[in-house]
Design an enzyme around this catalytic site. Structure first.
Site, PDB file in Angstrom:
ATOM      1  N   PRO A 162       0.846  -1.204   0.000  1.00 51.40           N
ATOM      2  CA  PRO A 162       0.000   0.000   0.000  1.00 51.40           C
ATOM      3  C   PRO A 162       0.881   1.254   0.000  1.00 51.40           C
ATOM      4  CG  PRO A 162      -0.054  -1.065   2.162  1.00 51.40           C
ATOM      5  CD  PRO A 162       0.844  -1.899   1.300  1.00 51.40           C
TER       6      PRO A 162
ATOM      7  N   ASP B  56       5.623   2.488   2.607  1.00 53.26           N
ATOM      8  CA  ASP B  56       4.702   1.366   2.802  1.00 53.26           C
ATOM      9  C   ASP B  56       3.837   1.679   4.024  1.00 53.26           C
ATOM     10  OD1 ASP B  56       3.522  -1.059   3.538  1.00 53.26           O
ATOM     11  OD2 ASP B  56       5.248  -2.248   2.872  1.00 53.26           O
ATOM     12  N   HIS B  57       2.548   1.855   3.791  1.00 52.54           N
ATOM     13  CA  HIS B  57       1.666   2.296   4.877  1.00 52.54           C
ATOM     14  C   HIS B  57       1.441   1.213   5.937  1.00 52.54           C
ATOM     15  CE1 HIS B  57      -0.729   5.148   6.852  1.00 52.54           C
ATOM     16  NE2 HIS B  57      -1.361   5.685   5.827  1.00 52.54           N
ATOM     17  N   ARG B  58       1.891  -0.017   5.680  1.00 55.59           N
ATOM     18  CA  ARG B  58       1.789  -1.045   6.723  1.00 55.59           C
ATOM     19  C   ARG B  58       2.826  -0.807   7.811  1.00 55.59           C
ATOM     20  NH1 ARG B  58       2.726  -6.134   3.007  1.00 55.59           N
ATOM     21  NH2 ARG B  58       4.273  -4.645   2.270  1.00 55.59           N
TER      22      ARG B  58
END
Ligand code: CAO
Length: 241
Positions: A39, A213-215
């Site tokens: 993401p 990376d939004h994680r």
């Protein structure tokens, strides 16, 4: 997903067919996986590199006879190392439900080659000066263009930089090189009016595009990373602090 459209383009006009090269096939599959599975978010910012560029030009002039030439990208690699020290989650990888934080600083850089995109790696960039990094980058970029990079020279990066500064453009959205969790994209710097509190003054501004990376990373950390990275380029003395 819908199947890929199957179209007889010859119905619309003359066409020719060309096999995708080996590098394009490999990098394409990697880019596709990374784009689909990560993401991505991209934060844009600008760094004031007026003084740094003046120093770089002056340094290269002084060392003209010895053939030493330092590049803006080498300064950015050192700035990235300092920013990764301050924000360790940018030098990390997801492994199942764990985050692997790296205590080494290997930085990849995107190189444009006739066969396609390759990402050679400067190992232990924290232990190298700007001159050495510039020399290694020139050697690795040449090897990449000549198709002579060994797999080991393209592996192990914890963070990457993709510079389109020598070509042009303002901002873009670089795709993260998995299993890394962030990548810094830079475009061509240009003189822009900046308000100094009293008046507009011409400053050399470098456009930054950080994909993350939004994680693993959130927007506030990304904005702080960009601010810090830009502050280092604005005054490299901060790296020693
Ligand atoms: N702003 C303005 N000018 C810049 C600049 C910037 N951000 N970055 C470089 N330049 C100028 C330099 O000053 C240099 O001029 P001088 O000879 O006066 O120093 C000139 O552009 C050429 O730079 P360069 O591109 O050859 O060198 P580099 O160190 O900046 O980059 C490399 C090396 C290997 C990264 C580059 O050749 C390359 O391949 N770039 C493309 C990367 C790419 O494809 N990224 C996209 C990946 S996603 O598909």
């Amino acid at each position: 997903l819908l199947p890929w459209p199957k179209i007889d383009f010859a119905k619309f006009g003359p066409v020719e067919r060309k096999e995708l090269g080996r590098i394009k096939k490999i990098s394409g599959a990697n880019l596709h996986r990374n784009w689909v599975l990560i993401p991505h978010v991209t934060n844009h910012d600008d760094a004031d590199i007026t003084e740094l560029e003046a120093f770089r030009v002056q340094f290269n002039k002084e060392n003209d006879k010895s053939g030493i030439k330092v590049t803006m990208l080498a300064f950015m690699i050192r700035a990235a190392v300092a920013a990764l020290r301050k924000f360790p989650e940018f030098n990390a990888s997801i492994d199942g439900e764990q985050l692997v934080l790296k205590n080494y600083f290997h930085i990849g850089f995107a190189a444009d080659t006739p066969n396609g995109l390759m990402v050679p790696v400067i190992r232990d960039a924290d232990q190298k000066g700007i001159v050495q990094i510039s020399q290694e980058m020139a050697e690795l970029a040449k090897k990449a263009r000549d198709g002579k990079l060994a797999p080991a020279e393209m592996s192990g990066a914890g963070f990457s930089i993709s510079s389109l500064g020598g070509i042009g453009g303002r901002y873009f959205t670089p795709i993260i090189n998995a299993p890394e969790v962030a990548i810094m994209g830079v475009c061509k710097s240009r003189l822009e009016p900046q308000w100094d509190g009293k008046q507009f003054v011409p400053r050399l501004m470098l456009p930054l595009s950080l994909s993350w990376d939004h994680r693993v990373i959130d927007g506030a950390a990304a904005a702080r990373f960009n601010l810090y990275f830009a502050s280092l380029l604005a005054d490299m003395r901060r790296i020693m602090m």
